[in-house]
Design a protein around this motif. Structure first.
Motif, PDB file in Angstrom:
ATOM      1  N   SER A 193      75.543  25.791  55.558  1.00  0.00           N
ATOM      2  CA  SER A 193      74.293  25.047  55.688  1.00  0.00           C
ATOM      3  C   SER A 193      74.542  23.865  56.620  1.00  0.00           C
ATOM      4  CB  SER A 193      73.784  24.556  54.327  1.00  0.00           C
ATOM      5  OG  SER A 193      74.672  23.626  53.774  1.00  0.00           O
ATOM      6  N   ALA A 194      73.486  23.143  56.922  1.00  0.00           N
ATOM      7  CA  ALA A 194      73.616  21.985  57.816  1.00  0.00           C
ATOM      8  C   ALA A 194      73.586  20.692  56.999  1.00  0.00           C
ATOM      9  CB  ALA A 194      72.480  21.978  58.825  1.00  0.00           C
ATOM     10  N   ALA A 195      74.316  19.707  57.465  1.00  0.00           N
ATOM     11  CA  ALA A 195      74.245  18.370  56.872  1.00  0.00           C
ATOM     12  C   ALA A 195      73.150  17.601  57.598  1.00  0.00           C
ATOM     13  CB  ALA A 195      75.580  17.657  57.008  1.00  0.00           C
ATOM     14  N   LYS A 196      72.372  16.833  56.850  1.00  0.00           N
ATOM     15  CA  LYS A 196      71.305  16.039  57.451  1.00  0.00           C
ATOM     16  C   LYS A 196      71.861  14.710  57.936  1.00  0.00           C
ATOM     17  CE  LYS A 196      67.963  18.148  54.428  1.00  0.00           C
ATOM     18  NZ  LYS A 196      67.231  18.024  53.194  1.00  0.00           N
ATOM     19  N   VAL A 197      71.215  14.133  58.908  1.00  0.00           N
ATOM     20  CA  VAL A 197      71.611  12.824  59.418  1.00  0.00           C
ATOM     21  C   VAL A 197      71.568  11.816  58.283  1.00  0.00           C
ATOM     22  CG1 VAL A 197      71.015  10.959  61.019  1.00  0.00           C
ATOM     23  CG2 VAL A 197      70.803  13.340  61.752  1.00  0.00           C
ATOM     24  N   GLY A 198      72.661  11.081  58.095  1.00  0.00           N
ATOM     25  CA  GLY A 198      72.740  10.070  57.050  1.00  0.00           C
ATOM     26  C   GLY A 198      73.150  10.599  55.688  1.00  0.00           C
ATOM     27  N   GLU A 199      73.281  11.922  55.546  1.00  0.00           N
ATOM     28  CA  GLU A 199      73.678  12.511  54.263  1.00  0.00           C
ATOM     29  C   GLU A 199      75.178  12.305  54.032  1.00  0.00           C
ATOM     30  OE1 GLU A 199      72.823  16.670  51.970  1.00  0.00           O
ATOM     31  OE2 GLU A 199      73.255  16.814  54.102  1.00  0.00           O
ATOM     32  N   GLU A 200      75.557  11.923  52.822  1.00  0.00           N
ATOM     33  CA  GLU A 200      76.973  11.737  52.507  1.00  0.00           C
ATOM     34  C   GLU A 200      77.610  13.069  52.159  1.00  0.00           C
ATOM     35  OE1 GLU A 200      78.203   8.503  49.992  1.00  0.00           O
ATOM     36  OE2 GLU A 200      76.294   7.484  50.354  1.00  0.00           O
ATOM     37  N   VAL A 201      78.823  13.250  52.669  1.00  0.00           N
ATOM     38  CA  VAL A 201      79.574  14.467  52.398  1.00  0.00           C
ATOM     39  C   VAL A 201      80.950  14.110  51.851  1.00  0.00           C
ATOM     40  CG1 VAL A 201      78.386  15.827  54.179  1.00  0.00           C
ATOM     41  CG2 VAL A 201      80.499  14.615  54.756  1.00  0.00           C
TER      42      VAL A 201
END
Length: 92
Positions: A35-43
């Motif tokens: 899946s894709a990570a969204k801008v500003g999302e913490e991983v």
């Protein structure tokens, strides 16, 4: 997806280097994206040394969403030992 590949590349090499204390060269580098990570999302990122055989080492790097733990990407790398003379014979 370029940022995720760069993170997997750097942390995978760092995991091998810090575990074995050797300079390594890539033999195989593979990433599966789920899946894709969204801008500003913490991983959360975890690198694990999987195997060390003679001159070859393998590492896996998981990138997961921090809020739900779902896998974003899984990278696997095989690296080979490089001696100083193989890496830069002119600098000895």
């Amino acid at each position: 997806m370029g940022v995720i590949a760069t993170i997997i590349d750097i942390l995978g090499a760092a995991a091998i280097g810090s575990s074995l204390g050797e300079v390594k060269a890539y033999v195989c580098f593979d990433i599966s994206y789920f899946s894709a990570a969204k801008v500003g999302e913490e991983v959360e990122i975890e690198a694990k040394l999987l195997e060390n055989r003679d001159k070859f080492s393998s590492v896996s790097v998981e990138v997961k969403r921090k809020d739900d733990g779902k896998l974003i990407a899984l990278g696997k790398q095989w690296m080979s030992s490089v001696t100083r003379t193989e890496a830069h014979p002119s600098k000895l």
